[in-house]
Design a protein around this motif. Structure first.
Motif, PDB file in Angstrom:
ATOM      1  N   PHE A   1       0.847  -1.192   0.000  1.00 39.23           N
ATOM      2  CA  PHE A   1       0.000   0.000   0.000  1.00 39.23           C
ATOM      3  C   PHE A   1       0.879   1.238   0.000  1.00 39.23           C
ATOM      4  CE2 PHE A   1      -2.878  -3.153   1.726  1.00 39.23           C
ATOM      5  CZ  PHE A   1      -4.100  -2.810   1.181  1.00 39.23           C
ATOM      6  N   ILE A   2       0.388   2.295  -0.626  1.00 42.92           N
ATOM      7  CA  ILE A   2       1.040   3.607  -0.605  1.00 42.92           C
ATOM      8  C   ILE A   2       0.142   4.536   0.187  1.00 42.92           C
ATOM      9  CG2 ILE A   2       1.615   5.631  -2.011  1.00 42.92           C
ATOM     10  CD1 ILE A   2       3.653   3.540  -2.410  1.00 42.92           C
ATOM     11  N   GLN A   3       0.741   5.251   1.143  1.00 46.20           N
ATOM     12  CA  GLN A   3       0.018   6.291   1.868  1.00 46.20           C
ATOM     13  C   GLN A   3       0.655   7.629   1.507  1.00 46.20           C
ATOM     14  OE1 GLN A   3       0.145   5.508   6.097  1.00 46.20           O
ATOM     15  NE2 GLN A   3      -1.723   4.308   6.000  1.00 46.20           N
ATOM     16  N   ASN A   4      -0.151   8.543   1.015  1.00 48.09           N
ATOM     17  CA  ASN A   4       0.343   9.869   0.657  1.00 48.09           C
ATOM     18  C   ASN A   4       0.180  10.789   1.865  1.00 48.09           C
ATOM     19  OD1 ASN A   4       1.046  12.302  -0.422  1.00 48.09           O
ATOM     20  ND2 ASN A   4      -0.585  12.360  -1.945  1.00 48.09           N
ATOM     21  N   LYS A   5       1.251  10.974   2.602  1.00 43.53           N
ATOM     22  CA  LYS A   5       1.233  11.868   3.764  1.00 43.53           C
ATOM     23  C   LYS A   5       1.941  13.180   3.437  1.00 43.53           C
ATOM     24  CE  LYS A   5      -0.981   9.276   6.637  1.00 43.53           C
ATOM     25  NZ  LYS A   5      -2.313   9.640   7.064  1.00 43.53           N
ATOM     26  N   SER A   6       1.861  13.580   2.187  1.00 40.51           N
ATOM     27  CA  SER A   6       2.427  14.859   1.758  1.00 40.51           C
ATOM     28  C   SER A   6       1.268  15.796   1.428  1.00 40.51           C
ATOM     29  CB  SER A   6       3.302  14.663   0.511  1.00 40.51           C
ATOM     30  OG  SER A   6       2.501  14.521  -0.648  1.00 40.51           O
ATOM     31  N   PRO A   7       1.553  17.087   1.272  1.00 37.29           N
ATOM     32  CA  PRO A   7       0.486  18.011   0.880  1.00 37.29           C
ATOM     33  C   PRO A   7       0.256  18.021  -0.633  1.00 37.29           C
ATOM     34  CG  PRO A   7       2.487  19.225   1.306  1.00 37.29           C
ATOM     35  CD  PRO A   7       2.777  17.791   1.654  1.00 37.29           C
ATOM     36  N   TYR A   8       0.925  17.144  -1.365  1.00 37.63           N
ATOM     37  CA  TYR A   8       0.879  17.150  -2.819  1.00 37.63           C
ATOM     38  C   TYR A   8      -0.027  16.063  -3.375  1.00 37.63           C
ATOM     39  CZ  TYR A   8       5.247  19.542  -1.775  1.00 37.63           C
ATOM     40  OH  TYR A   8       6.190  20.371  -1.252  1.00 37.63           O
ATOM     41  N   TYR A   9      -0.495  16.288  -4.573  1.00 36.35           N
ATOM     42  CA  TYR A   9      -1.267  15.306  -5.322  1.00 36.35           C
ATOM     43  C   TYR A   9      -0.262  14.458  -6.101  1.00 36.35           C
ATOM     44  CZ  TYR A   9      -4.835  13.449  -8.465  1.00 36.35           C
ATOM     45  OH  TYR A   9      -5.676  12.614  -9.164  1.00 36.35           O
ATOM     46  N   ILE A  10      -0.174  13.173  -5.786  1.00 34.08           N
ATOM     47  CA  ILE A  10       0.799  12.310  -6.460  1.00 34.08           C
ATOM     48  C   ILE A  10       0.264  11.939  -7.834  1.00 34.08           C
ATOM     49  CG2 ILE A  10       1.954  10.069  -6.426  1.00 34.08           C
ATOM     50  CD1 ILE A  10       2.152  10.327  -3.403  1.00 34.08           C
ATOM     51  N   LEU A  11       1.019  12.313  -8.845  1.00 40.15           N
ATOM     52  CA  LEU A  11       0.641  12.018 -10.220  1.00 40.15           C
ATOM     53  C   LEU A  11       1.010  10.586 -10.595  1.00 40.15           C
ATOM     54  CD1 LEU A  11       1.886  15.357 -11.783  1.00 40.15           C
ATOM     55  CD2 LEU A  11      -0.490  14.700 -11.341  1.00 40.15           C
ATOM     56  N   GLN A  12       2.199  10.156 -10.179  1.00 41.34           N
ATOM     57  CA  GLN A  12       2.665   8.803 -10.467  1.00 41.34           C
ATOM     58  C   GLN A  12       3.577   8.341  -9.344  1.00 41.34           C
ATOM     59  OE1 GLN A  12       4.556   9.832 -14.244  1.00 41.34           O
ATOM     60  NE2 GLN A  12       3.206   8.349 -15.240  1.00 41.34           N
ATOM     61  N   VAL A  13       3.541   7.048  -9.071  1.00 44.10           N
ATOM     62  CA  VAL A  13       4.457   6.447  -8.109  1.00 44.10           C
ATOM     63  C   VAL A  13       4.802   5.050  -8.615  1.00 44.10           C
ATOM     64  CG1 VAL A  13       2.637   5.571  -6.591  1.00 44.10           C
ATOM     65  CG2 VAL A  13       4.915   5.959  -5.672  1.00 44.10           C
TER      66      VAL A  13
ATOM     67  N   TYR B   1       3.277  -1.248   4.054  1.00 39.88           N
ATOM     68  CA  TYR B   1       2.814   0.123   3.849  1.00 39.88           C
ATOM     69  C   TYR B   1       4.024   1.014   3.614  1.00 39.88           C
ATOM     70  CZ  TYR B   1      -2.020  -0.811   5.103  1.00 39.88           C
ATOM     71  OH  TYR B   1      -3.304  -1.277   5.104  1.00 39.88           O
ATOM     72  N   ILE B   2       3.959   1.776   2.535  1.00 40.42           N
ATOM     73  CA  ILE B   2       4.988   2.753   2.206  1.00 40.42           C
ATOM     74  C   ILE B   2       4.355   4.119   2.404  1.00 40.42           C
ATOM     75  CG2 ILE B   2       6.516   3.645   0.410  1.00 40.42           C
ATOM     76  CD1 ILE B   2       6.344   0.823  -0.895  1.00 40.42           C
ATOM     77  N   VAL B   3       4.821   4.838   3.398  1.00 38.61           N
ATOM     78  CA  VAL B   3       4.274   6.153   3.722  1.00 38.61           C
ATOM     79  C   VAL B   3       5.175   7.203   3.075  1.00 38.61           C
ATOM     80  CG1 VAL B   3       3.626   7.742   5.554  1.00 38.61           C
ATOM     81  CG2 VAL B   3       3.398   5.278   5.904  1.00 38.61           C
ATOM     82  N   LEU B   4       4.653   7.878   2.063  1.00 36.60           N
ATOM     83  CA  LEU B   4       5.411   8.909   1.364  1.00 36.60           C
ATOM     84  C   LEU B   4       5.179  10.254   2.024  1.00 36.60           C
ATOM     85  CD1 LEU B   4       4.792   8.033  -2.386  1.00 36.60           C
ATOM     86  CD2 LEU B   4       6.881   7.710  -1.073  1.00 36.60           C
ATOM     87  N   PHE B   5       6.263  10.974   2.261  1.00 41.93           N
ATOM     88  CA  PHE B   5       6.170  12.328   2.787  1.00 41.93           C
ATOM     89  C   PHE B   5       7.165  13.201   2.055  1.00 41.93           C
ATOM     90  CE2 PHE B   5       8.968   9.871   5.485  1.00 41.93           C
ATOM     91  CZ  PHE B   5      10.081  10.673   5.631  1.00 41.93           C
ATOM     92  N   SER B   6       6.853  14.487   1.991  1.00 46.70           N
ATOM     93  CA  SER B   6       7.718  15.405   1.253  1.00 46.70           C
ATOM     94  C   SER B   6       8.943  15.725   2.071  1.00 46.70           C
ATOM     95  CB  SER B   6       6.970  16.687   0.885  1.00 46.70           C
ATOM     96  OG  SER B   6       6.508  17.310   2.049  1.00 46.70           O
ATOM     97  N   LYS B   7      10.066  15.856   1.395  1.00 46.62           N
ATOM     98  CA  LYS B   7      11.302  16.206   2.090  1.00 46.62           C
ATOM     99  C   LYS B   7      11.882  17.482   1.522  1.00 46.62           C
ATOM    100  CE  LYS B   7      14.681  13.982  -0.755  1.00 46.62           C
ATOM    101  NZ  LYS B   7      15.999  13.465  -0.778  1.00 46.62           N
ATOM    102  N   GLY B   8      11.074  18.256   0.824  1.00 48.17           N
ATOM    103  CA  GLY B   8      11.532  19.504   0.202  1.00 48.17           C
ATOM    104  C   GLY B   8      12.043  20.492   1.240  1.00 48.17           C
ATOM    105  N   ASN B   9      12.313  21.695   0.770  1.00 50.56           N
ATOM    106  CA  ASN B   9      12.893  22.720   1.635  1.00 50.56           C
ATOM    107  C   ASN B   9      12.045  22.971   2.876  1.00 50.56           C
ATOM    108  OD1 ASN B   9      14.957  23.020  -0.177  1.00 50.56           O
ATOM    109  ND2 ASN B   9      13.974  24.706  -1.273  1.00 50.56           N
ATOM    110  N   LYS B  10      10.721  23.006   2.704  1.00 52.27           N
ATOM    111  CA  LYS B  10       9.838  23.267   3.828  1.00 52.27           C
ATOM    112  C   LYS B  10       9.106  22.013   4.279  1.00 52.27           C
ATOM    113  CE  LYS B  10       8.963  27.877   2.055  1.00 52.27           C
ATOM    114  NZ  LYS B  10       7.962  28.722   1.433  1.00 52.27           N
ATOM    115  N   GLY B  11       9.327  20.888   3.571  1.00 57.78           N
ATOM    116  CA  GLY B  11       8.691  19.647   3.944  1.00 57.78           C
ATOM    117  C   GLY B  11       7.189  19.725   3.857  1.00 57.78           C
ATOM    118  N   VAL B  12       6.533  19.304   4.909  1.00 57.89           N
ATOM    119  CA  VAL B  12       5.078  19.225   4.910  1.00 57.89           C
ATOM    120  C   VAL B  12       4.424  20.615   4.794  1.00 57.89           C
ATOM    121  CG1 VAL B  12       4.733  19.307   7.416  1.00 57.89           C
ATOM    122  CG2 VAL B  12       3.169  18.017   5.983  1.00 57.89           C
TER     123      VAL B  12
END
Length: 180
Positions: free
Chosen positions: A48-60, A166-177
């Motif tokens: 399973f993929i869990q999107n725990k980022s503020p983004y809409y995942i287009l592809q994974v 379960y793979i929990v995806l989260f953003s790691k960008g400059n500001k993260g979440v």
């Protein structure tokens, strides 16, 4: 003297390797990251993929390297909203047990876009009507995504629940979440 010549040769070879890597677009821009599945996870059947980022995942995509280093897909998916969990793959005969202790490759492409409004679809069951909540995304939004709104900056945590990975995806960008 031999040590100096050997040192100079080593430095020259390292510079050549770095130059080759920088001219290879996939060396820096493939956005693939690797996670090792803990040996103690009792995984068997599904991913399973869990999107725990503020983004809409287009592809994974999730893959496993074979003995030649080629990536063999385990599962692919698209269009996963923030806070949504999606079944990526299902396997028979407890296949996922073989993956414990191994590294998997993960790549996610997402967009910084508004997902849309919550809607309810009426579904009739033998027990009466129920509303199924879902989010709609206007196709014109998908067709007008700016390149600056695309991100690949993700990291992941892995855990097991009901013998599923379960793979929990989260953003790691400059500001993260908070980068929205």
């Amino acid at each position: 003297m031999k040590k100096i010549a050997l040192f100079a040769l080593t430095i020259t070879m390292l510079i050549q390797v770095k130059a080759q890597e920088s001219t290879n677009p996939s060396a820096e821009n493939d956005h693939v990251f690797y996670k090792t599945i803990p040996q103690n996870l009792n995984i068997k059947d599904k991913i399973f993929i869990q999107n725990k980022s503020p983004y809409y995942i287009l592809q994974v995509a999730v893959a496993i390297p074979d003995e030649n280093g080629e990536l063999v897909p385990l599962g692919l998916s698209s269009h996963i909203s923030p806070n949504e969990t999606w079944e990526l793959a299902s396997f028979e005969n407890n296949y996922l047990k073989k993956l414990r202790g191994k590294s998997i490759a993960i790549k996610a492409k997402a967009a910084k876009i508004a997902v849309g409004e919550n809607n309810n679809t009426s579904v009739w069951t033998p027990f009466g009507g129920i509303g199924v909540a879902h989010k709609e995304l206007d196709p014109t939004i998908l067709n007008s995504i700016k390149p600056s709104d695309i991100t690949y900056d993700f990291n992941a945590n892995l855990f097991e629940e009901n013998h599923d990975l379960y793979i929990v995806l989260f953003s790691k960008g400059n500001k993260g979440v908070m980068d929205f």
